[in-house]
Each structure stands twice: as structure tokens, then as C-alpha cells.
Design a protein around this motif. Sequence first.
Motif, PDB file in Angstrom:
ATOM      1  N   ARG A 487      34.312  54.546  64.410  1.00 39.21           N
ATOM      2  CA  ARG A 487      35.019  53.276  64.592  1.00 39.21           C
ATOM      3  C   ARG A 487      35.776  53.302  65.916  1.00 39.21           C
ATOM      4  O   ARG A 487      36.309  54.334  66.324  1.00 39.21           O
ATOM      5  CB  ARG A 487      36.011  53.038  63.441  1.00 39.21           C
ATOM      6  CG  ARG A 487      35.350  52.684  62.105  1.00 39.21           C
ATOM      7  CD  ARG A 487      34.673  51.330  62.198  1.00 39.21           C
ATOM      8  NE  ARG A 487      34.097  50.871  60.934  1.00 39.21           N
ATOM      9  CZ  ARG A 487      32.848  51.094  60.569  1.00 39.21           C
ATOM     10  NH1 ARG A 487      32.058  51.826  61.339  1.00 39.21           N
ATOM     11  NH2 ARG A 487      32.381  50.612  59.423  1.00 39.21           N
ATOM     12  N   LYS A 521      32.225  56.502  54.206  1.00 39.88           N
ATOM     13  CA  LYS A 521      32.802  55.164  54.059  1.00 39.88           C
ATOM     14  C   LYS A 521      33.938  55.142  53.041  1.00 39.88           C
ATOM     15  O   LYS A 521      34.849  54.303  53.143  1.00 39.88           O
ATOM     16  CB  LYS A 521      31.721  54.158  53.678  1.00 39.88           C
ATOM     17  CG  LYS A 521      31.023  54.416  52.361  1.00 39.88           C
ATOM     18  CD  LYS A 521      29.919  53.384  52.133  1.00 39.88           C
ATOM     19  CE  LYS A 521      29.183  53.630  50.826  1.00 39.88           C
ATOM     20  NZ  LYS A 521      28.095  52.646  50.600  1.00 39.88           N
ATOM     21  N   TRP A 522      33.901  56.067  52.073  1.00 37.26           N
ATOM     22  CA  TRP A 522      34.977  56.080  51.083  1.00 37.26           C
ATOM     23  C   TRP A 522      36.280  56.572  51.718  1.00 37.26           C
ATOM     24  O   TRP A 522      37.340  56.021  51.475  1.00 37.26           O
ATOM     25  CB  TRP A 522      34.590  56.966  49.904  1.00 37.26           C
ATOM     26  CG  TRP A 522      33.431  56.392  49.159  1.00 37.26           C
ATOM     27  CD1 TRP A 522      33.455  55.377  48.244  1.00 37.26           C
ATOM     28  CD2 TRP A 522      32.060  56.762  49.308  1.00 37.26           C
ATOM     29  NE1 TRP A 522      32.188  55.094  47.803  1.00 37.26           N
ATOM     30  CE2 TRP A 522      31.303  55.934  48.433  1.00 37.26           C
ATOM     31  CE3 TRP A 522      31.397  57.722  50.078  1.00 37.26           C
ATOM     32  CZ2 TRP A 522      29.919  56.035  48.325  1.00 37.26           C
ATOM     33  CZ3 TRP A 522      30.017  57.826  49.965  1.00 37.26           C
ATOM     34  CH2 TRP A 522      29.292  56.992  49.099  1.00 37.26           C
ATOM     35  N   ARG A 523      36.168  57.608  52.552  1.00 40.07           N
ATOM     36  CA  ARG A 523      37.353  58.076  53.256  1.00 40.07           C
ATOM     37  C   ARG A 523      37.875  57.004  54.210  1.00 40.07           C
ATOM     38  O   ARG A 523      39.085  56.820  54.350  1.00 40.07           O
ATOM     39  CB  ARG A 523      37.020  59.363  54.040  1.00 40.07           C
ATOM     40  CG  ARG A 523      38.187  59.927  54.844  1.00 40.07           C
ATOM     41  CD  ARG A 523      39.391  60.230  53.979  1.00 40.07           C
ATOM     42  NE  ARG A 523      40.525  60.697  54.748  1.00 40.07           N
ATOM     43  CZ  ARG A 523      41.803  60.518  54.382  1.00 40.07           C
ATOM     44  NH1 ARG A 523      42.105  59.869  53.265  1.00 40.07           N
ATOM     45  NH2 ARG A 523      42.771  60.984  55.136  1.00 40.07           N
ATOM     46  N   LEU A 524      36.955  56.269  54.848  1.00 37.79           N
ATOM     47  CA  LEU A 524      37.364  55.192  55.746  1.00 37.79           C
ATOM     48  C   LEU A 524      38.154  54.121  55.004  1.00 37.79           C
ATOM     49  O   LEU A 524      39.180  53.632  55.488  1.00 37.79           O
ATOM     50  CB  LEU A 524      36.125  54.567  56.407  1.00 37.79           C
ATOM     51  CG  LEU A 524      36.392  53.346  57.298  1.00 37.79           C
ATOM     52  CD1 LEU A 524      37.261  53.716  58.497  1.00 37.79           C
ATOM     53  CD2 LEU A 524      35.067  52.727  57.760  1.00 37.79           C
ATOM     54  N   ARG A 525      37.710  53.776  53.803  1.00 37.71           N
ATOM     55  CA  ARG A 525      38.405  52.743  53.029  1.00 37.71           C
ATOM     56  C   ARG A 525      39.818  53.187  52.656  1.00 37.71           C
ATOM     57  O   ARG A 525      40.753  52.386  52.667  1.00 37.71           O
ATOM     58  CB  ARG A 525      37.602  52.417  51.769  1.00 37.71           C
ATOM     59  CG  ARG A 525      36.322  51.637  52.066  1.00 37.71           C
ATOM     60  CD  ARG A 525      35.429  51.525  50.846  1.00 37.71           C
ATOM     61  NE  ARG A 525      34.176  50.857  51.167  1.00 37.71           N
ATOM     62  CZ  ARG A 525      33.127  50.812  50.355  1.00 37.71           C
ATOM     63  NH1 ARG A 525      33.191  51.412  49.169  1.00 37.71           N
ATOM     64  NH2 ARG A 525      32.019  50.188  50.719  1.00 37.71           N
ATOM     65  N   VAL A 526      39.971  54.472  52.345  1.00 34.48           N
ATOM     66  CA  VAL A 526      41.306  54.990  52.033  1.00 34.48           C
ATOM     67  C   VAL A 526      42.210  54.891  53.262  1.00 34.48           C
ATOM     68  O   VAL A 526      43.361  54.453  53.170  1.00 34.48           O
ATOM     69  CB  VAL A 526      41.219  56.454  51.551  1.00 34.48           C
ATOM     70  CG1 VAL A 526      42.620  57.058  51.437  1.00 34.48           C
ATOM     71  CG2 VAL A 526      40.504  56.526  50.207  1.00 34.48           C
ATOM     72  N   GLU A 528      41.918  52.855  55.812  1.00 34.83           N
ATOM     73  CA  GLU A 528      42.198  51.447  56.093  1.00 34.83           C
ATOM     74  C   GLU A 528      43.270  50.905  55.151  1.00 34.83           C
ATOM     75  O   GLU A 528      44.125  50.101  55.555  1.00 34.83           O
ATOM     76  CB  GLU A 528      40.903  50.628  55.960  1.00 34.83           C
ATOM     77  CG  GLU A 528      39.905  50.877  57.080  1.00 34.83           C
ATOM     78  CD  GLU A 528      38.592  50.155  56.851  1.00 34.83           C
ATOM     79  OE1 GLU A 528      37.911  49.834  57.826  1.00 34.83           O
ATOM     80  OE2 GLU A 528      38.236  49.921  55.664  1.00 34.83           O
ATOM     81  N   ARG A 529      43.221  51.355  53.895  1.00 37.97           N
ATOM     82  CA  ARG A 529      44.207  50.885  52.924  1.00 37.97           C
ATOM     83  C   ARG A 529      45.594  51.461  53.213  1.00 37.97           C
ATOM     84  O   ARG A 529      46.610  50.754  53.101  1.00 37.97           O
ATOM     85  CB  ARG A 529      43.753  51.267  51.518  1.00 37.97           C
ATOM     86  CG  ARG A 529      44.667  50.723  50.412  1.00 37.97           C
ATOM     87  CD  ARG A 529      44.072  50.948  49.025  1.00 37.97           C
ATOM     88  NE  ARG A 529      43.923  52.352  48.708  1.00 37.97           N
ATOM     89  CZ  ARG A 529      42.751  52.978  48.608  1.00 37.97           C
ATOM     90  NH1 ARG A 529      41.627  52.329  48.811  1.00 37.97           N
ATOM     91  NH2 ARG A 529      42.697  54.266  48.302  1.00 37.97           N
ATOM     92  N   PRO A 532      46.984  49.948  57.352  1.00 39.87           N
ATOM     93  CA  PRO A 532      46.417  48.631  57.677  1.00 39.87           C
ATOM     94  C   PRO A 532      46.741  48.153  59.092  1.00 39.87           C
ATOM     95  O   PRO A 532      46.069  47.242  59.601  1.00 39.87           O
ATOM     96  CB  PRO A 532      47.068  47.708  56.631  1.00 39.87           C
ATOM     97  CG  PRO A 532      48.338  48.403  56.265  1.00 39.87           C
ATOM     98  CD  PRO A 532      48.019  49.866  56.309  1.00 39.87           C
ATOM     99  N   GLU A 548      28.542  49.201  57.278  1.00 39.09           N
ATOM    100  CA  GLU A 548      28.817  47.939  56.575  1.00 39.09           C
ATOM    101  C   GLU A 548      28.010  47.862  55.290  1.00 39.09           C
ATOM    102  O   GLU A 548      26.928  48.388  55.201  1.00 39.09           O
ATOM    103  CB  GLU A 548      28.461  46.764  57.495  1.00 39.09           C
ATOM    104  CG  GLU A 548      29.364  46.719  58.723  1.00 39.09           C
ATOM    105  CD  GLU A 548      30.826  46.613  58.390  1.00 39.09           C
ATOM    106  OE1 GLU A 548      31.224  45.633  57.758  1.00 39.09           O
ATOM    107  OE2 GLU A 548      31.586  47.517  58.728  1.00 39.09           O
TER     108      GLU A 548
END
Length: 548
Positions: A487, A521-526, A528-529, A532, A548
Motif C-alpha cells: 500500500r 489482507k486480514w492484517r491490513l484490515r486490523v 486500518e481499523r 484510521p 481488493e
Amino acid sequence: MSTAANEAAKSGSTEAAAEAARRRTFAVISHPDAGKSTLTEALALHAAAITSAGAVHGKGDRRGVTSDWMDMEQARGISITSAALRIDYRDTVLNLLDTPGHADFSEDTYRVLSAVDCAVMLLDSAKGLEPQTLKLFDVCRARKMPVITFVNKWDRPGREPLELMDEIEQRIGLRPTPLNWPVGIAGDFRGLLDLTGGGESAGAGFTRFRRAPGGAAKAEEEFVGAEQAAAEEGAAWSQAQEEVELLGEIGAVYDEKSFLAGESSPLLFGAALPNFGVGALLETLVRLAPAPAPKADTEGRERPVEAPFSGQVFKMQAGMDKAHRDRMAFVRISSGRFDRGMVLTHGATGRPFATKYTQAVFGSERSTIDTAFPGDVIALINAAALSVGDTLYDGPKVAYPPIPSFAPEHFAVARAVDAGRYKQFQRGIAQLDSEGVVQVLSSDVRGEQAPVLAAVGPLQFEVVSHRMAEEFRAPIELAHLDYSLARRTTPECAPTLHALSGAEVLKRRSDGELLMLVHNKWRLRVIEREHPDMVMEPLLAGGVDPGE
């Protein structure tokens, strides 16, 4: 400007516009093993650009694939790099850009798609739309590029033609409009009905093909009238007639406006290896593929094809000539006339760039080119100052939008096996980076002696290892990293993101962009959460991003 100079300028503009109208610049895209390099050679054979075509591992008098020049390509039987082939056919100049079919080399294919006006989508008659075909079509759709579809290998067992048409329309939203139709099911290829003249010509008969010995020459063609076809082909002829009638009822008829808008696709059937139906594809490209059009610059202004010279580098390649070890820049001409020896302006630096050594490339074969026009691809030799995406121009300044990169999914640390060859190691890594073979990332923590290589697919690492050992005599060892996403971020966010578990921030050498690498992607979502306010932008290329 004097009257004579004005007249000369007008004459040059008229010539550039007329020559551009004769050009057809296109790429062949497909999934691996769909027969892309074979089709490339078959087209060249039908245009009389070569005297015999052959598979990669040919037998007898059959040659190796003309467009596959790299040792690894000939050994593996796959295309690794794109190749630019110029073919003169009647009064038309065909600029055919062959591309890698393997998914690991999608980025090279994307760069090629930025340099063409049309694409030929090659489908295997048995497999239809495959993952790599879908991915590349997404790039074509994002560019609103006209697509001609060629269903290959109809001489082998495969699917029903109507079923393939339905899959194309349902899965990618592209309406197929057949220009010919097979007589005989896949694997029992009797010949082709020509639908370009409407239903009446379709009922008048069909063209039967007879394979040349070894398949190295053009297939013999014989037109068979309707009465003879009914007597000799029986049920196969009757079935083809019924299917053609159905096509008329559902309105599957070629429409120029929807084709040029990327909404429908002229559809042809054939078999590239025995050269069945390839002539029809060649004629379709000449008749229907769009000629070069004005190109928009970074400000959205269109530069007419008759304007002074401009072009964009879409590919860098070294090592094509082992005797000279030169570096070649492939440039797609967007406007004006090119004359070898002219001094252009390098848009990135504003410095002059001399074009004394300019060639046309036909696979591994080269020839000096003295003049070229919009739509043509020229190869500038010893172009060490140029990089992918650079604009070259004459006259009024112009800058074309940069060519985006695919988001990498595989990462590995490269180190020189022999510390005494470190200078060669540095030079090789820098060159492969500038060519776009891989993206090279670095950081103060890892140091220059351990750059991180970022790739779309793992085969790119094999190419790097091979070329580092063979071309630069600097063998490397690779340590793969457990990252799968990248990213884009900013200098302000980099320290925070770099300190997180399962993430690392590196700088891309080619443009200085900061990239955050993440395990999955799961680590990325964490992340991002929990953060933010941090900048973590996807690296999009034509709407294609693996995260994506």
C-alpha cells in the motif's frame, strides 16, 4: 516562419496524418498456452513477413518462435517479455506487440496495453475465458479499448461455439458479434462460413482448409459451394446453417460504434498452429481495427497525430544483443514524423536526446529504421537516460500520463553471492529495476546491499536470478519475505506504520514512493481499523489490485 517553412510544415502534417491512417497497432492477450506466440507467427506468415512458422520446440525445418528471443523463453516454451513486430501487409502497416501470457508477467503486458489501439483476445476453444484472460480484459475495459476475439484450437476437441459466446457475454459483459462461423464441432473442423456479407453469403458455401506439411506454411484454402457442402458435410453443414440463422434472430451482428466503444467484440474462429482462419483475422484487423488517434496529455489536452513528433517509452529492455550488451527503449509514436538522427527533448529532464541509433525489432532480428509515424514502435539504442513512462517530443512541450504499475504480491531480499562482485550486483539490480523486470525497494535499515525485490509473480524472480548470473556475472541468493500486499503511504505516516507488527515501509527506487508491505489482507484490515488516520492507498493499475 517563412512561406517555404510553412509549406514544409503543412506537408509534414499531411504526411503524418496519412501515414497514421495506414497503421494498426495492437496486442495479443491471452492465458498461458492459448497459442499466442503461435498466432503471432501465423499472422506474420500470412502477411508474408516470414517464410515459415514454427513452435518453440519445432522439429525438422520448423523454427523457434520468432518473437521469443530470450534463452529462458525458448527453453521453457513460454513468453517472458513482450516483443514488437512490424508487419507490412498490402497498404497497411501492422504493429503487433506480442506479450507474455503467464500471469507472473502481467506488468509487462499492462505496459504494452498502454501502447496499442486495439487488442486481440485469444481464447482456447476448450477452456474459454481463463483467469489471466479475465485480468487482462479488465485492463482493456478500463482503457475502453476495442477488442477482437479469436477462438483458437478449433481443430482440437472443445466447447460449443454458442456456449463460448454466452460465456463471453455473461462473464465480462462483452457482446460477441461473429464474423465467421465454424462448420464442424471443435475437434472436427471442416471449415468456416463467412458472415461479413450477411446471411446470403453464409448460405452460399464455406471455405475448407487443408494443412500444409508440418504446418510451417499457409494452409491451402478451397471454397465449397452450398450444394457441394450439403452433400459432403451433411449434418455438420446443416447444424452450422441452423446456428447462423439463430445468430441473426438474436441480433449478433457487427456494429462499429459499439466495437470502438469496447462494448461488443467481433468474433472469429480458427486454429493458429495449422494456420486455419488466420487470414480472416488479418483482414479483420486491417478493416476494423482503429488507426492511431489523438492522445491526451497530463492536462487532458489531445495532441493531434499530425502535430510535431511525440512518443512515450513503454518498455525498457537490455541484453537482446549479447554481442553489444546494449539497452533499448521501446517508444510508441503518438504524433508527427520521426526521422533517425533528429534531436528530441526528454520530458523528464528537459535535456536533448539524440536518436542516431534507431531500429525496428522483429523478435531477435533488427533493422535500422530511418522514418516512422504515429502508431509505429521504434527501439532507441543505448537509451540509458530513459525510463518507462518517459515522454520524448519535438516542438511544443508535451507530457503524457505515467504508466501505472501493478501492485506486487511477492517479495524477496536479494544479496550478492560473491561480495567481490558487488559493483556488478548494484549495476544489475538498477538496470532490471529501470526495465521494470521487478520493482526494487530499499530502506536505511536493510541497506543497499540487501534490496527488496517486489514482483507480481514468482517467475519474475527466476528471470532476475537468470539475468543477474548470465548478463552481469553477479549471481544472487533470494530470501523470500512473508508479505503479500503493498500500500502506498506518506513520509508522515511511515514511522508509525513501520513500527507495527506484520508490516514494513520501504521506498521504491524508481519513483521514491513509500510502500507499506503487509503480511496479508486480514492484517491490513486490523491496521486500518486501529489506525484510521494513516494513509494506506491501494496501488491500482487499470482497476486491477490483488488486495481488493
